[in-house]
Design an enzyme around this catalytic site. Structure first.
Site, short mmCIF file in Angstrom:
data_model
loop_
_atom_site.label_atom_id
_atom_site.label_comp_id
_atom_site.label_asym_id
_atom_site.label_seq_id
_atom_site.Cartn_x
_atom_site.Cartn_y
_atom_site.Cartn_z
N LYS A 215 0.84 -1.21 0.00
CA LYS A 215 0.00 0.00 0.00
C LYS A 215 0.86 1.24 0.00
CE LYS A 215 0.97 1.14 4.52
NZ LYS A 215 1.76 2.26 4.94
N PRO B 60 10.29 -4.49 -0.37
CA PRO B 60 11.33 -4.23 0.64
C PRO B 60 10.76 -4.11 2.06
CG PRO B 60 11.11 -2.38 -0.90
CD PRO B 60 10.22 -3.45 -1.41
N GLY C 218 3.83 -1.32 4.03
CA GLY C 218 2.94 -2.28 4.71
C GLY C 218 3.15 -3.72 4.29
N GLY C 219 4.33 -4.05 3.79
CA GLY C 219 4.58 -5.42 3.31
C GLY C 219 4.26 -6.47 4.38
N ASP D 108 -2.01 -1.59 10.85
CA ASP D 108 -2.27 -1.51 9.40
C ASP D 108 -2.90 -2.78 8.84
OD1 ASP D 108 -1.24 0.97 9.11
OD2 ASP D 108 0.60 0.36 8.08
O1 C5P Z 1 0.54 -1.32 15.24
P1 C5P Z 1 1.93 -1.61 14.79
O2 C5P Z 1 2.51 -2.81 15.46
O3 C5P Z 1 2.09 -1.65 13.31
O4 C5P Z 1 2.80 -0.38 15.27
C1 C5P Z 1 4.20 -0.40 15.35
C2 C5P Z 1 4.66 0.72 16.22
O5 C5P Z 1 4.40 1.99 15.61
C3 C5P Z 1 3.94 0.81 17.57
O6 C5P Z 1 4.56 0.00 18.53
C4 C5P Z 1 4.05 2.28 17.90
O7 C5P Z 1 5.34 2.56 18.39
C5 C5P Z 1 3.95 2.94 16.55
N1 C5P Z 1 2.58 3.37 16.20
C6 C5P Z 1 2.03 4.46 16.85
N2 C5P Z 1 0.77 4.88 16.50
C7 C5P Z 1 0.07 4.25 15.54
C8 C5P Z 1 0.63 3.14 14.86
C9 C5P Z 1 1.90 2.73 15.21
O8 C5P Z 1 2.65 5.06 17.73
N3 C5P Z 1 -1.13 4.70 15.21
#
Ligand code: C5P
Length: 296
Positions: A16, A99, A105-106, A141
């Site tokens: 994406k 990558p 968002g891979g 995501d």
């Molecule tokens: O949700 P996901 O595991 O993809 O998020 C990875 C990291 O990105 C989270 O641990 C957080 O540090 C940060 N994040 C955030 N706010 C979001 C999405 C991600 O702070 N809305």
């Protein structure tokens, strides 16, 4: 009549770009409240799933990726089996083409595709709402990738409203440029704290952009395309801002960093224009990273 379950499935796992990523502030739980417009991109990793063996056996062509419970594919398969109390075994192979740590968002797509694949492999016991709930626990995501449609997402990114294809993007093409280094998502969000304006965006920009993309006017929509996470990324990696400006100055209708980076995307009038832009990009910056063009 009992339907035969497939033994083996091959699934394509898309990526994406974020046409807009507007951070609204930091939440008490440490995540960031945001609004984003996400667009599927037809570039794929491949995932094969096969019933058999014991437990989850994951293999991957990419040496840097773990194949145990640190991998989102593993965690998605595990969550699915646990929900069903299924003792079945599954062998999964992940072929990475997209990558890593690229803002595309891979990995999230891999997790969602695994959930869809597992459900298909075991006779579709779960409705999409149940898959959506598992997806949201695995990563912000991931729900988006269950739908393969443009969407407006809110919350931490997991609350997804799907949308029809945008008329403004009909016939257009993407150029995606990865600089050869990744950016960690937690690093991006942590460093946003140094950029208060980018951290505390005003709500409503996503809906505005969606309305413009729906009317088909990409030129006006281009003015609304925005990513709060460019602030920390451009500060640490100025080359990304050079990429963005070069693409815009050389015919891109739009250029922006995607997600938490490090990929920059451009939108071109059509695939030939995207390929011409890719050639110019290569002669300016060399051929060190990853460059792809694809129809929208
Ligand atoms: O949700 P996901 O595991 O993809 O998020 C990875 C990291 O990105 C989270 O641990 C957080 O540090 C940060 N994040 C955030 N706010 C979001 C999405 C991600 O702070 N809305």
């Amino acid at each position: 009549m009992r339907r035969e379950l497939p033994m083996r499935l091959e699934k394509k796992s898309p990526c994406k770009v974020n046409l807009l990523l507007n951070i609204l502030g930091k939440r008490a739980d440490g995540f960031h409240e945001l609004e984003t417009v996400m667009q599927p991109v037809n570039l794929f990793d491949e995932i094969s799933l096969e019933r058999g063996g014991e437990g989850i056996q994951l293999s991957c062509n990419h040496a840097e990726l773990p194949t145990d419970s640190k991998n989102l594919v593993y965690r998605a398969a595990d969550a699915f089996l646990k929900l069903h109390n299924l003792r079945a075994g599954v062998r999964i192979h992940l072929q990475k083409n997209i990558p890593l740590a690229a803002g595309l968002g891979g990995g999230s797509g891999n997790a969602a595709t695994t959930l869809l694949g597992m459900n298909e492999l075991f006779g579709s016991p779960l409705p999409i709402q149940a898959l959506d709930s598992i997806a949201a626990t695995l990563g912000s995501d991931i729900p988006f990738f269950l739908y393969d449609q443009p969407c407006l997402a809110t919350g931490r990114g997991e609350k997804v409203s799907t949308l029809e294809n945008f008329p403004a993007l009909a016939g257009k093409a993407f150029l995606l440029s990865h600089p050869g280094f990744g950016i960690s998502t937690p690093w991006s969000y942590q460093n946003l704290a140094r950029f208060p304006e980018a951290l505390n965006g005003q709500t409503g920009r996503a809906q505005k952009l969606v309305s413009l993309l729906q009317t088909g006017d990409l030129q006006t929509a281009a003015g609304e395309i925005y990513n709060s996470l460019e602030a920390p990324a451009f500060d640490k990696f100025p080359v990304l801002s050079l990429y963005k400006n070069f693409l815009r100055e050389n015919g891109a209708l739009v250029s922006l960093m995607s997600g938490s980076g490090s990929t920059t995307f451009a939108i071109a009038e059509n695939l030939v224009a995207a390929e011409n832009l890719a050639e110019k990009f290569k002669s300016q910056f060399g051929d060190n990273g990853w460059l792809a063009t694809v129809k929208i």
